[in-house]
Write an enzyme that holds these catalytic residues in place. Structure first.
Site, PDB file in Angstrom:
ATOM      1  N   GLU A 180      55.079   7.264 -52.433  1.00 35.02           N
ATOM      2  CA  GLU A 180      53.969   6.542 -53.072  1.00 35.02           C
ATOM      3  C   GLU A 180      53.097   5.880 -52.011  1.00 35.02           C
ATOM      4  O   GLU A 180      53.627   5.312 -51.068  1.00 35.02           O
ATOM      5  CB  GLU A 180      54.528   5.427 -53.985  1.00 35.02           C
ATOM      6  CG  GLU A 180      55.417   5.932 -55.087  1.00 35.02           C
ATOM      7  CD  GLU A 180      56.141   4.786 -55.821  1.00 35.02           C
ATOM      8  OE1 GLU A 180      55.812   3.605 -55.606  1.00 35.02           O
ATOM      9  OE2 GLU A 180      57.047   5.101 -56.606  1.00 35.02           O
ATOM     10  N   CYS A 236       9.601  11.834 -32.038  1.00 33.03           N
ATOM     11  CA  CYS A 236      10.379  11.025 -31.096  1.00 33.03           C
ATOM     12  C   CYS A 236      11.393  11.941 -30.406  1.00 33.03           C
ATOM     13  O   CYS A 236      12.067  12.751 -31.048  1.00 33.03           O
ATOM     14  CB  CYS A 236      11.087   9.913 -31.852  1.00 33.03           C
ATOM     15  SG  CYS A 236      12.350   9.062 -30.904  1.00 33.03           S
ATOM     16  N   LEU A 267      60.875  -4.548 -48.687  1.00 28.51           N
ATOM     17  CA  LEU A 267      61.255  -3.197 -48.252  1.00 28.51           C
ATOM     18  C   LEU A 267      61.516  -3.192 -46.749  1.00 28.51           C
ATOM     19  O   LEU A 267      60.892  -3.931 -45.996  1.00 28.51           O
ATOM     20  CB  LEU A 267      60.127  -2.204 -48.540  1.00 28.51           C
ATOM     21  CG  LEU A 267      59.849  -1.853 -49.989  1.00 28.51           C
ATOM     22  CD1 LEU A 267      58.566  -1.045 -50.096  1.00 28.51           C
ATOM     23  CD2 LEU A 267      61.013  -1.073 -50.580  1.00 28.51           C
ATOM     24  N   LYS A 321      51.374   3.109 -50.091  1.00 32.91           N
ATOM     25  CA  LYS A 321      51.703   1.677 -50.057  1.00 32.91           C
ATOM     26  C   LYS A 321      50.385   0.905 -50.068  1.00 32.91           C
ATOM     27  O   LYS A 321      49.697   0.797 -49.060  1.00 32.91           O
ATOM     28  CB  LYS A 321      52.519   1.338 -48.818  1.00 32.91           C
ATOM     29  CG  LYS A 321      53.049  -0.082 -48.813  1.00 32.91           C
ATOM     30  CD  LYS A 321      54.025  -0.294 -47.671  1.00 32.91           C
ATOM     31  CE  LYS A 321      54.719  -1.635 -47.747  1.00 32.91           C
ATOM     32  NZ  LYS A 321      53.804  -2.772 -47.680  1.00 32.91           N
TER      33      LYS A 321
HETATM   34  S1  IVH Z   1      58.447  -1.074 -54.189  1.00 36.03           S
HETATM   35  C1  IVH Z   1      62.414  -3.114 -54.199  1.00 36.03           C
HETATM   36  N1  IVH Z   1      56.275   0.409 -54.160  1.00 36.03           N
HETATM   37  O1  IVH Z   1      55.013  -3.535 -50.456  1.00 36.03           O
HETATM   38  C2  IVH Z   1      61.116  -2.391 -54.113  1.00 36.03           C
HETATM   39  N2  IVH Z   1      56.179  -1.717 -53.098  1.00 36.03           N
HETATM   40  O2  IVH Z   1      56.750  -4.339 -48.261  1.00 36.03           O
HETATM   41  C3  IVH Z   1      59.996  -3.263 -53.736  1.00 36.03           C
HETATM   42  N3  IVH Z   1      53.977  -2.266 -52.170  1.00 36.03           N
HETATM   43  O3  IVH Z   1      56.303  -6.394 -52.029  1.00 36.03           O
HETATM   44  C4  IVH Z   1      58.647  -2.760 -53.785  1.00 36.03           C
HETATM   45  N4  IVH Z   1      52.977  -0.417 -52.766  1.00 36.03           N
HETATM   46  O4  IVH Z   1      53.879  -5.672 -52.605  1.00 36.03           O
HETATM   47  C5  IVH Z   1      56.838  -0.752 -53.787  1.00 36.03           C
HETATM   48  N5  IVH Z   1      54.441   1.815 -54.216  1.00 36.03           N
HETATM   49  C6  IVH Z   1      54.996   0.656 -53.865  1.00 36.03           C
HETATM   50  C7  IVH Z   1      54.255  -0.326 -53.182  1.00 36.03           C
HETATM   51  C8  IVH Z   1      54.898  -1.507 -52.803  1.00 36.03           C
HETATM   52  C9  IVH Z   1      52.832  -1.592 -52.174  1.00 36.03           C
HETATM   53  C10 IVH Z   1      54.156  -3.607 -51.573  1.00 36.03           C
HETATM   54  C11 IVH Z   1      54.782  -4.607 -52.521  1.00 36.03           C
HETATM   55  C12 IVH Z   1      56.053  -5.042 -51.834  1.00 36.03           C
HETATM   56  C13 IVH Z   1      55.768  -4.731 -50.403  1.00 36.03           C
HETATM   57  C14 IVH Z   1      57.041  -4.512 -49.616  1.00 36.03           C
END
Ligand code: IVH
Length: 671
Positions: A118, A435, A87, A120
């Site tokens: 969402e 105390c 991302l 992360k």
């Molecule tokens: S979507 C093409 N959704 O973040 C879309 N990733 O920096 C790819 N991650 O590799 C991922 N929560 O390990 C997505 N709600 C979420 C996520 C998420 C954590 C992590 C995932 C990804 C990384 C990218």
């Protein structure tokens, strides 16, 4: 129940599998278990018994496969059918606005799309492949094109279904994050420390290290969790967008999805969702490092497509860094209201996520020792809970050899009384209730919002009055002399008169208020209200036996013992006597049933489980309380459900009582 006939055994086995699957779904996906852990274990045990007798009946989707099979020699490399991308990151509101402008330009559109925000999760991405509803393979992300086959390891994660709930597509590839929650991480490290093993630096490393174990039986013992966030292949499936995919499809199929996810009508909603998550991140049971924003509509996603390494329809909005390094100058030991000793790190001031930090908590003695901090160390610090900074660890590589160990005191640094440490507690305490430090804290609490809320008599002034030896104990507050006060630095005739008036106005507090203000261990407002309902007067409560206290729904052993100890102590009895002598006379509740909540104002945030919002509000009014929609002065209680909004943090900062739905039900005498 065992039978000699495999046909019966097979039927029983199928029934057990079905039941175990249903309970796992209730627990992991709906977060609503309907049986106890031991009942679950019993069912599981029954299943193992049958499989032991008839090994030919073992199937790959049996819950027994979660124990972990034989160790592998190496992980096989397997190509992803569809590459697992990464991302792009956004670090500010402007980056997010730019993201939207780019979308609009690309789509050549003037109307903005809906988004899904969402959390992360900070773990590692995984792909799960289900054929005909059965988990047949699990892959790590690897380099995005090829991942490692971690099927045996992933099967041990109880939140990941081995079979989907029907109806399912013939082929389904689900993506999501495997992670370890904070509690699981803490316990794992505790265990590793006990066994003399190296500790994991953070939950993400612990999750990755646990999954990448060649021996799946090791993975099985690690507290891994999972949330699904997308699908890459779903044969014959038609869904309109990301939000529906998560909640109407994946969740229904038995895959856990994160309930903190929000559907947003515009980018302003996204910013609000981001702010909400940022505000509560430290209260979540797992670590998140930002918010992933996705265009909701799949048809728009398709039109937007991908760049080299990331989709155009999604972006990761990262939270600002809240960690920094600095020098540990000293460690001092603070004595709290209940005598607990807290080691506090004195640091070379440093900017952490926008705030200058010069002190940080080290929680307790055990933690201090575990971290092996030395004076002069360069340390990593972080702001936890957005307010109290903490020391994470020393940067041992930066040691020069001149660092000095921290010596823990054996006597109270304030009153010199010897310290005690109870076996089942991690904290060391000064047991002397007289105390000076404890007395000061007790005074501050008494006057604070959590206590009688005496206007104009905040922490700073209490400290001043104690330092000037004008007050020593709680009753002294009610004996303050106007002229003496007015003559103090920073005071004048007017302010002195005002404070005295405020004090005088609190001479007839509700009994529960006074009880909570006394700062007895484990007695907050909720418990105080329970006690008030039962005893009505201080006199009656003082005479109550531990057994009588234990009969009250909502009062446990700890609380009962703490109360008994408090009232048995001649010194605290003396304080109560003196309070009476200076004219403090608590009032018993007026209408014990109808007015349980009178004088209280409630705000509800997040979703409740037992009551609907409108029912909850009705209950407040029925019981003589008020309902509030903002964090105002008159607000007294915040009832926090799951996924609470930003008002929770505002209320926390304003020092309001935060209670759960369960506490609320207790307050109104239900449950
Ligand atoms: S979507 C093409 N959704 O973040 C879309 N990733 O920096 C790819 N991650 O590799 C991922 N929560 O390990 C997505 N709600 C979420 C996520 C998420 C954590 C992590 C995932 C990804 C990384 C990218």
């Amino acid at each position: 129940m065992s039978s000699n006939y495999p046909a019966d055994a097979e039927m029983l086995l199928n029934e057990l599998k079905k039941q175990l699957g249903e309970h796992a779904y209730n627990y992991h996906v709906l977060d609503n278990p309907t049986i106890s852990d031991s009942e679950y274990d019993q069912l599981f045990h029954n299943l193992l018994q049958i499989e032991k007798e008839y090994p030919e009946l073992v199937t790959p989707d049996s819950p027994s496969r979660r124990i972990g099979g034989m160790p592998l020699d190496k992980f096989n490399q397997v190509a992803h059918r569809i590459p697992m991308l990464s991302l792009e990151n956004a670090f500010s509101d402007e980056d997010l606005i730019d993201f939207e402008s780019r979308l609009m330009r690309y789509l050549n559109s003037s109307s903005t799309p809906h988004y899904v925000a969402e959390p992360k999760l900070d773990g590692l991405a995984i792909e799960l492949i289900y054929r005909e509803g059965t988990l047949i393979r699990a892959l790590t992300r690897g380099d995005g094109r090829t991942g490692e086959d971690v099927s045996a390891q992933v099967r041990t994660i109880s939140a990941i279904p081995l079979r989907l709930r029907a109806p399912y597509p013939r082929l389904l590839e689900v993506r999501g994050e495997v992670f370890m929650d904070k509690e699981g991480f803490r316990r794992l490290n505790q265990l590793r420390e006990k066994n003399g093993e190296q500790l994991f630096a953070n939950p993400r490393n612990a999750a990755a290290g646990s999954l990448r174990q060649l021996d799946p039986r090791i993975t099985a013992g690690r507290p891994l969790r999972f949330f699904a966030f997308g699908i890459s292949t779903a044969e014959g499936l038609e869904i309109e967008g990301q939000y529906a995919m998560l909640f109407d499809f994946l969740k229904e199929r038995g895959l856990p999805v994160n309930d903190m996810t929000r559907l947003c009508k515009n980018i302003e909603d996204v910013v609000a969702a981001y702010d909400d998550l940022l505000a509560v991140r430290h209260n979540l049971p797992y670590e998140i490092d930002g918010v992933v924003v996705k265009v909701d509509s799949f048809s728009l996603q398709e039109r937007l497509g991908f760049k080299a390494r990331a989709p155009r329809w999604a972006i990761a909005c990262k939270f600002p860094a809240t960690q920094a390094t600095t020098k540990l100058l000293d460690v001092v030991f603070q004595v709290g209201r209940t005598g607990a000793l807290t080691p506090v790190a004195i640091l070379e001031p440093v900017n952490v996520g926008g705030a200058l930090v010069g002190r940080a908590t080290l929680h307790n003695q055990e933690e201090l020792e575990r971290k092996d901090l030395r004076l002069g160390d360069t340390v990593l610090i972080q702001r936890a809970g957005d307010v109290i900074p903490e020391v994470v660890k020393p940067i041992t590589e930066k040691r020069t050899g001149t660092e000095k160990p921290v010596t823990a005191p054996s006597i109270c640094p304030v009153c010199s009384h010897s310290l005690v440490k109870h076996e089942n507690e991690v904290v060391t305490r000064c047991p002397n209730t007289m105390c000076a430090a404890q007395k000061l804290r007790a005074l501050i609490h008494f006057s604070s919002k959590a206590g009688l809320d005496i206007e104009g008599l905040g922490k700073k002034y209490i400290e001043q009055l104690v330092n000037e030896k004008i007050i020593e104990d709680i009753p002294d507050i009610f004996l303050l002399d106007q002229d003496k006060l007015a003559a103090l630095p920073g005071w004048g005739e007017k302010s002195a008169a005002k404070v005295l008036e405020a004090i005088s106005a609190k001479k007839t507090p509700p009994f529960s208020k006074l009880l909570a203000a006394l700062g007895i261990r484990f007695i907050g407002e909720t418990t105080a209200t329970l006690l008030e309902q039962r005893f009505r007067t201080l006199g009656a409560l003082t005479e109550a036996s531990t057994e009588e206290l234990l009969q009250i729904e909502g009062i446990g052993l700890r609380t009962a013992q703490s109360l008994s100890a408090y009232f048995a102590d001649s010194r605290t009895r003396d304080i109560l006597k003196r309070l009476e002598a200076v004219g403090v006379s608590p009032t018993a509740p007026q209408r014990p049933v109808a007015g349980l909540l009178s004088g209280k104002s409630f705000l509800f945030t997040g979703s409740l489980e037992m009551l609907s919002r409108s029912e909850a509000k009705k209950r407040v009014k029925e019981n003589g309380g008020e309902v509030s929609t903002s964090v105002s002065k008159k607000l007294t209680h915040v009832v926090a459900g799951s996924s609470p909004g930003s008002k929770l943090q505002q209320a926390e900062q304003a020092g309001k009582a935060i209670i759960s739905e369960e506490d609320f039900l207790k307050l109104i005498g239900k449950n």
